[in-house]
Design a protein around this motif. Sequence first.
Motif, PDB file in Angstrom:
ATOM      1  N   VAL A   1       0.846  -1.190   0.000  1.00  0.00           N
ATOM      2  CA  VAL A   1       0.000   0.000   0.000  1.00  0.00           C
ATOM      3  C   VAL A   1       0.883   1.242   0.000  1.00  0.00           C
ATOM      4  O   VAL A   1       1.822   1.335   0.798  1.00  0.00           O
ATOM      5  N   ARG A   2       0.616   2.172  -0.880  1.00  0.00           N
ATOM      6  CA  ARG A   2       1.345   3.438  -0.929  1.00  0.00           C
ATOM      7  C   ARG A   2       1.090   4.217   0.349  1.00  0.00           C
ATOM      8  O   ARG A   2      -0.045   4.521   0.691  1.00  0.00           O
ATOM      9  N   CYS A   3       2.157   4.541   1.071  1.00  0.00           N
ATOM     10  CA  CYS A   3       2.020   5.102   2.416  1.00  0.00           C
ATOM     11  C   CYS A   3       2.833   6.381   2.572  1.00  0.00           C
ATOM     12  O   CYS A   3       3.996   6.437   2.176  1.00  0.00           O
ATOM     13  N   LEU A   4       2.212   7.371   3.180  1.00  0.00           N
ATOM     14  CA  LEU A   4       2.871   8.625   3.533  1.00  0.00           C
ATOM     15  C   LEU A   4       2.966   8.710   5.046  1.00  0.00           C
ATOM     16  O   LEU A   4       1.966   8.593   5.748  1.00  0.00           O
ATOM     17  N   SER A   5       4.181   8.916   5.565  1.00  0.00           N
ATOM     18  CA  SER A   5       4.386   9.104   6.994  1.00  0.00           C
ATOM     19  C   SER A   5       4.831  10.541   7.228  1.00  0.00           C
ATOM     20  O   SER A   5       5.810  11.004   6.641  1.00  0.00           O
ATOM     21  N   VAL A   6       4.107  11.245   8.111  1.00  0.00           N
ATOM     22  CA  VAL A   6       4.371  12.660   8.367  1.00  0.00           C
ATOM     23  C   VAL A   6       4.720  12.848   9.839  1.00  0.00           C
ATOM     24  O   VAL A   6       4.111  12.237  10.720  1.00  0.00           O
ATOM     25  N   ALA A   7       5.678  13.734  10.088  1.00  0.00           N
ATOM     26  CA  ALA A   7       6.028  14.134  11.455  1.00  0.00           C
ATOM     27  C   ALA A   7       5.727  15.608  11.631  1.00  0.00           C
ATOM     28  O   ALA A   7       6.021  16.424  10.745  1.00  0.00           O
ATOM     29  N   GLY A   8       5.136  15.957  12.777  1.00  0.00           N
ATOM     30  CA  GLY A   8       5.033  17.356  13.168  1.00  0.00           C
ATOM     31  C   GLY A   8       6.344  17.753  13.821  1.00  0.00           C
ATOM     32  O   GLY A   8       6.765  17.131  14.809  1.00  0.00           O
TER      33      GLY A   8
ATOM     34  N   SER B   1       9.638   3.026  -2.087  1.00  0.00           N
ATOM     35  CA  SER B   1       9.473   4.381  -2.611  1.00  0.00           C
ATOM     36  C   SER B   1       9.372   4.356  -4.126  1.00  0.00           C
ATOM     37  O   SER B   1       8.534   5.052  -4.715  1.00  0.00           O
ATOM     38  N   GLY B   2      10.224   3.548  -4.758  1.00  0.00           N
ATOM     39  CA  GLY B   2      10.177   3.455  -6.209  1.00  0.00           C
ATOM     40  C   GLY B   2       8.965   2.708  -6.721  1.00  0.00           C
ATOM     41  O   GLY B   2       8.321   3.131  -7.687  1.00  0.00           O
ATOM     42  N   ARG B   3       8.633   1.594  -6.067  1.00  0.00           N
ATOM     43  CA  ARG B   3       7.539   0.745  -6.563  1.00  0.00           C
ATOM     44  C   ARG B   3       6.162   1.306  -6.229  1.00  0.00           C
ATOM     45  O   ARG B   3       5.242   1.254  -7.040  1.00  0.00           O
ATOM     46  N   LEU B   4       6.017   1.848  -5.006  1.00  0.00           N
ATOM     47  CA  LEU B   4       4.705   2.321  -4.559  1.00  0.00           C
ATOM     48  C   LEU B   4       4.622   3.844  -4.450  1.00  0.00           C
ATOM     49  O   LEU B   4       3.533   4.411  -4.560  1.00  0.00           O
ATOM     50  N   GLY B   5       5.756   4.465  -4.190  1.00  0.00           N
ATOM     51  CA  GLY B   5       5.752   5.903  -3.937  1.00  0.00           C
ATOM     52  C   GLY B   5       5.688   6.258  -2.470  1.00  0.00           C
ATOM     53  O   GLY B   5       5.464   7.420  -2.114  1.00  0.00           O
ATOM     54  N   SER B   6       5.892   5.284  -1.582  1.00  0.00           N
ATOM     55  CA  SER B   6       5.844   5.547  -0.132  1.00  0.00           C
ATOM     56  C   SER B   6       6.988   6.476   0.271  1.00  0.00           C
ATOM     57  O   SER B   6       8.140   6.271  -0.125  1.00  0.00           O
ATOM     58  N   ARG B   7       6.658   7.498   1.101  1.00  0.00           N
ATOM     59  CA  ARG B   7       7.670   8.497   1.460  1.00  0.00           C
ATOM     60  C   ARG B   7       7.384   9.062   2.847  1.00  0.00           C
ATOM     61  O   ARG B   7       6.296   8.872   3.398  1.00  0.00           O
ATOM     62  N   ALA B   8       8.374   9.788   3.383  1.00  0.00           N
ATOM     63  CA  ALA B   8       8.248  10.423   4.696  1.00  0.00           C
ATOM     64  C   ALA B   8       8.475  11.925   4.559  1.00  0.00           C
ATOM     65  O   ALA B   8       9.346  12.364   3.808  1.00  0.00           O
ATOM     66  N   PHE B   9       7.681  12.697   5.326  1.00  0.00           N
ATOM     67  CA  PHE B   9       7.748  14.152   5.270  1.00  0.00           C
ATOM     68  C   PHE B   9       7.670  14.725   6.686  1.00  0.00           C
ATOM     69  O   PHE B   9       7.221  14.056   7.620  1.00  0.00           O
ATOM     70  N   VAL B  10       8.087  15.981   6.819  1.00  0.00           N
ATOM     71  CA  VAL B  10       7.908  16.730   8.057  1.00  0.00           C
ATOM     72  C   VAL B  10       7.168  18.018   7.720  1.00  0.00           C
ATOM     73  O   VAL B  10       7.355  18.592   6.643  1.00  0.00           O
ATOM     74  N   VAL B  11       6.315  18.454   8.636  1.00  0.00           N
ATOM     75  CA  VAL B  11       5.658  19.749   8.524  1.00  0.00           C
ATOM     76  C   VAL B  11       6.245  20.637   9.620  1.00  0.00           C
ATOM     77  O   VAL B  11       6.079  20.359  10.808  1.00  0.00           O
ATOM     78  N   ARG B  12       6.943  21.678   9.215  1.00  0.00           N
ATOM     79  CA  ARG B  12       7.611  22.566  10.152  1.00  0.00           C
ATOM     80  C   ARG B  12       6.586  23.336  10.981  1.00  0.00           C
ATOM     81  O   ARG B  12       5.510  23.684  10.495  1.00  0.00           O
ATOM     82  N   GLU B  13       6.945  23.577  12.235  1.00  0.00           N
ATOM     83  CA  GLU B  13       6.110  24.314  13.196  1.00  0.00           C
ATOM     84  C   GLU B  13       4.861  23.548  13.625  1.00  0.00           C
ATOM     85  O   GLU B  13       4.050  24.063  14.386  1.00  0.00           O
TER      86      GLU B  13
END
Length: 276
Positions: free
Chosen positions: A201-208, A230-242
């Motif tokens: 499952v394509r998954c996005l993980s986000v951190a505050g 990441s290549g096969r599904l596009g799963s990635r991790a991001f941060v949102v500042r503040e």
Amino acid sequence: MPTIFHLSLDPQPPNPKAPTLILLHGLLSSHLEWSLVIPHLQPHYHLLLVDLPGHSRSSSLLPPYTISSMADQVASVIQSHARSGKAHVVGMSMGGFITLSLARRYPSLCLSAFVSGATPFEGVTRWLATNSWILYYGFRLSNMVITDWMYDWMCRMIGMKEHRELRREILGNVKWEVIRDVYGSIVEEFTMEQMAEVDEVRCLSVAGEKQDQVEVTRRVGQVWKERGLSGRLGSRAFVVREAVHAWDLQFPEVFAGGIRSWVEREDLPGEFEVLE
């Protein structure tokens, strides 16, 4: 026999082709957590909101309240009430761990996964989770000491919107069995190796940035990249500042915009910074 509470909201204006989003709240919270996000999503999607087992309108459901057992019950809601029996799954904190469990164990039900504040526990966070009685009594004590006006002031200081009705539900949801089972199962069920098992499952993980484990979130993204997800599904991790942990109550429009972009496979809003 009691069943998990769910609320179904059709898109406005009606659109029979709109996909389903199911929104899973955090520990001690309820479906009211999403009240500020819903107006930005309802025009585009069929929404399913739940009170997770042991919480609010699902309080009568019996334990265990482990992540996997709650995921089983959410899977039944998706099968019975989502359009075509599938949904994009969005989870905050505890709801994020449930989302990951669903994606790992019921991938055929998940069109995509969007999680925030849900990474393997490390350091002090892990120690507290393995000593969950400290957290339980901490919650109880803070509820006794912190008045409504103090709570509102604290929320304003970190930029969170007013949520008095949700606050009342949170106060009623502090139960030892829930806290024990949730934290215990997160420690047991979520390691970096197990994060790599979210591989269908394509998954996005986000951190505050202000309160979540940003570096652990970065490593989750690296594990997905190393395993080819990441290549096969596009799963990635991001941060949102503040952003604080419960930033769906802080930046609801940005939170909803991230969900929409992820579901529609578009570039994420500028507030989302990739972790690599």
